[in-house]
Scaffold this active site. Structure first.
Site, PDB file in Angstrom:
ATOM      1  N   ASP A 217       0.822  -1.205   0.000  1.00  0.00           N
ATOM      2  CA  ASP A 217       0.000   0.000   0.000  1.00  0.00           C
ATOM      3  C   ASP A 217       0.858   1.258   0.000  1.00  0.00           C
ATOM      4  O   ASP A 217       1.837   1.362   0.754  1.00  0.00           O
ATOM      5  CB  ASP A 217      -0.898  -0.015   1.248  1.00  0.00           C
ATOM      6  CG  ASP A 217      -1.793   1.191   1.352  1.00  0.00           C
ATOM      7  OD1 ASP A 217      -2.794   1.247   0.624  1.00  0.00           O
ATOM      8  OD2 ASP A 217      -1.486   2.087   2.168  1.00  0.00           O
ATOM      9  N   GLU A 272      12.248 -16.338  -2.586  1.00  0.00           N
ATOM     10  CA  GLU A 272      12.575 -17.599  -1.921  1.00  0.00           C
ATOM     11  C   GLU A 272      11.391 -18.560  -1.943  1.00  0.00           C
ATOM     12  O   GLU A 272      11.568 -19.765  -1.723  1.00  0.00           O
ATOM     13  CB  GLU A 272      13.003 -17.335  -0.473  1.00  0.00           C
ATOM     14  CG  GLU A 272      14.299 -16.546  -0.345  1.00  0.00           C
ATOM     15  CD  GLU A 272      14.649 -16.251   1.091  1.00  0.00           C
ATOM     16  OE1 GLU A 272      13.954 -16.792   1.997  1.00  0.00           O
ATOM     17  OE2 GLU A 272      15.611 -15.483   1.333  1.00  0.00           O
TER      18      GLU A 272
END
Length: 547
Positions: A217, A272
């Protein structure tokens, strides 16, 4: 007669191959938790309510949900003022409820993305309590503090988005703290490496709970100018200025170039986990440059979206073309995401429907346009039902920005009203109690149970459009070509390999002849009486052009 053509079973093959990440070209459904479904009868939507209604979202054929904030918060800005990044506010449930939601979503084939608000916290956050306690504690530099000027005035002339100076005096520290939004939303000092590490810990926490991606955001607000230089005045404009914020060029209170380097740290972490998706929300006068900066190459965020459509008061062919052409399919250019509606913007039907056309017809055309765009598409809480903006009287307004700038700032509450599930039920099936915001007066007639079995409903059209988009590589992943934006006519091709789909739309109230563009092809989809000779008002066609 239905306003669309039914799908054949052979049109439903998946468009993406195994090497394409799930999020590329995805359709994402934004859930506004307060207003989706209430499971415990307190008038506020919650996580268990979302879980119970996930079948509805899955039936749309979307790839993922995006959950607006559900974290512990005093709710000064309805969840975008976070008091604990790693919890669930009791009004929404518990972490166990969140885990159940993720498990159910995954069982239905839905990915789960959540909001990250990294520019600021609530003033109730434990980090801020420690930071304000003294100038020499472990978190003293975790927020943006500055001394007063010689005359006691704030350190800079920066103004907050919601109105008034972006600085509040704090007697505990004998300094001002910065806030780009409410005074109860102190600005994190994201320049500080320890703050970055803590925020990356938040990302890891939610990844470990099964989250598949994040919307970040207001990320262009995450870093300020450490030299505390004043913003220059904005140039003259014909646009009405409703807040002091509008009188400045926002150069030094936001948009620091080092934000992109922090995003690289987020991307390295999310990479990852295979398939993790990241999208930035970017607003402001310099949004396009920043969106491209934040998504450039392969080391920053996967996607970004701005307010091209969210704050547009009219939908025009030129607007669509310019927005789409700003994101060419070229090396180094990021992947766009598009939203016509969200929790911060008025419902698109109320902004865009011309007076001389039928609103239902316009809603069908608008959904076909959204599903034809290159990039990810975001369908907002109830947009698939054709909900319009609700006029909330001032005594019921909850939106802090609207209350502060009434009546010149339109309340965001009008796009946050409860979803209607059952037309004849109390509160349209949203809750057994009076809901936190009033239902829209026309929304019962648009309830899910009214549209569910109606083959001509917008709900069922949305399902078919999303399925067609998913089934055709040109629509989900292809490039753009052959733009026509003349008067009320918009036409463009989506192209992937040998597949070419021409998309034609009439935004106005008069018929448009299209024989030369349609080339006699059989429509893949035809809306509102459109055929290959002409587009009636709000007519839309998708045409397969190959073969």
């Amino acid at each position: 007669m239905t306003p669309y053509q039914p799908l054949a079973q052979d049109q439903l093959a998946p468009a993406a191959d195994a090497d394409t990440p799930w999020w590329k070209g995805a359709a994402i459904y934004q859930v506004y938790p307060r207003s989706f479904a209430d499971s415990n009868g307190d008038g506020v939507g919650d996580l268990a309510g979302i879980t119970a209604r996930l079948d509805h979202i899955a039936s749309l054929g979307v790839d993922a949900i995006w959950l607006s904030p559900f974290y512990p918060s005093p709710m000064d800005d309805f969840g975008y003022d976070i008091a604990d990044y790693c919890g669930v506010d009791p009004i929404f449930g518990t972490l166990a409820d969140f885990d159940a939601l993720v498990a159910r979503a995954h069982a239905l084939g839905l990915k789960v993305t959540t909001d990250l608000v990294f520019a600021h916290t609530s003033d109730r956050h434990a980090w801020f309590a420690e930071s304000r306690a003294s100038k020499d504690n472990d978190k003293a530099d975790w927020y943006v503090w500055a001394d007063a000027r010689a005359d006691g005035s704030p350190p800079t002339n920066w103004q907050s988005v919601f109105g008034g100076p972006a600085w509040t005096w704090d007697a505990r520290r004998g300094q001002y703290y910065m806030h780009n939004f409410l005074s109860s939303q102190p600005q994190l000092n994201v320049h500080n490496r320890d703050v970055q590490d803590a925020l990356l810990g938040v990302v890891r926490f939610w990844l470990d709970r099964g989250v598949d991606g994040f919307r970040i955001d207001a990320i262009n607000f995450a870093m300020h100018d450490p030299e505390f230089r004043d913003n220059p005045p904005a140039p003259p404009s014909n646009k009405v200025r409703t807040r002091p914020f509008d009188f400045q060029q926002k150069i030094y209170n936001q948009s620091h170039p080092d934000i992109a380097l922090f995003l690289e740290r987020i991307r390295a972490l999310t990479d990852e986990r295979e398939g993790c998706f990241t999208v930035a929300e970017v607003g402001g006068d310099d949004a396009m440059r920043e969106m491209k900066l934040f998504t450039a190459g392969e080391t920053r965020l996967n996607s970004a979206y701005g307010f091209d459509f969210l704050y547009a008061d009219r939908l025009t062919p030129q607007l669509v073309r310019e927005a789409a052409e700003a994101w060419p399919d070229a090396p180094g250019i990021g992947w766009p995401s598009w939203a016509f509606e969200n929790h911060d913007a008025p419902r698109a039907l109320s902004r865009w429907t011309p007076q001389d056309v039928d609103r239902d017809a316009f809603a069908r055309m608008k959904m076909a346009l959204l599903c034809a765009l290159r990039g990810n598409i975001i369908i907002y809480n109830g947009e698939e039902l054709g909900l319009d903006q609700v006029d909330i009287p001032f005594d019921q307004v909850k939106d802090p920005e609207a209350r502060k700038n009434w009546p010149l700032t339109l309340s965001r509450d009008g796009a946050r009203t409860p979803l209607p599930w059952a037309a004849a039920a109390a509160n349209a099936g949203f809750s057994e109690a009076d809901p936190w915001l009033p239902l829209g007066p026309s929304h019962r007639d648009l309830a899910v149970d009214r549209q569910q079995d109606d083959p001509a409903s917008l709900l069922n059209l949305t399902r078919r459009l999303v399925a067609l988009r998913a089934a055709h590589p040109a629509l989900r992943l292809g490039g753009n070509a052959n733009w026509v934006a003349e008067g009320d006519l918009l036409a463009f091709d989506r192209v992937a390999g040998e597949q070419r789909i021409r998309c034609l739309f009439n935004f106005g109230g008069g018929a448009i002849g299209i024989s030369a563009l349609a080339d006699g092809r059989a429509p893949l989809i035809a809306l509102n009486g459109a055929d290959t000779a002409q587009l009636p008002p709000c007519g839309a066609l998708w045409l397969k052009m190959e073969g």
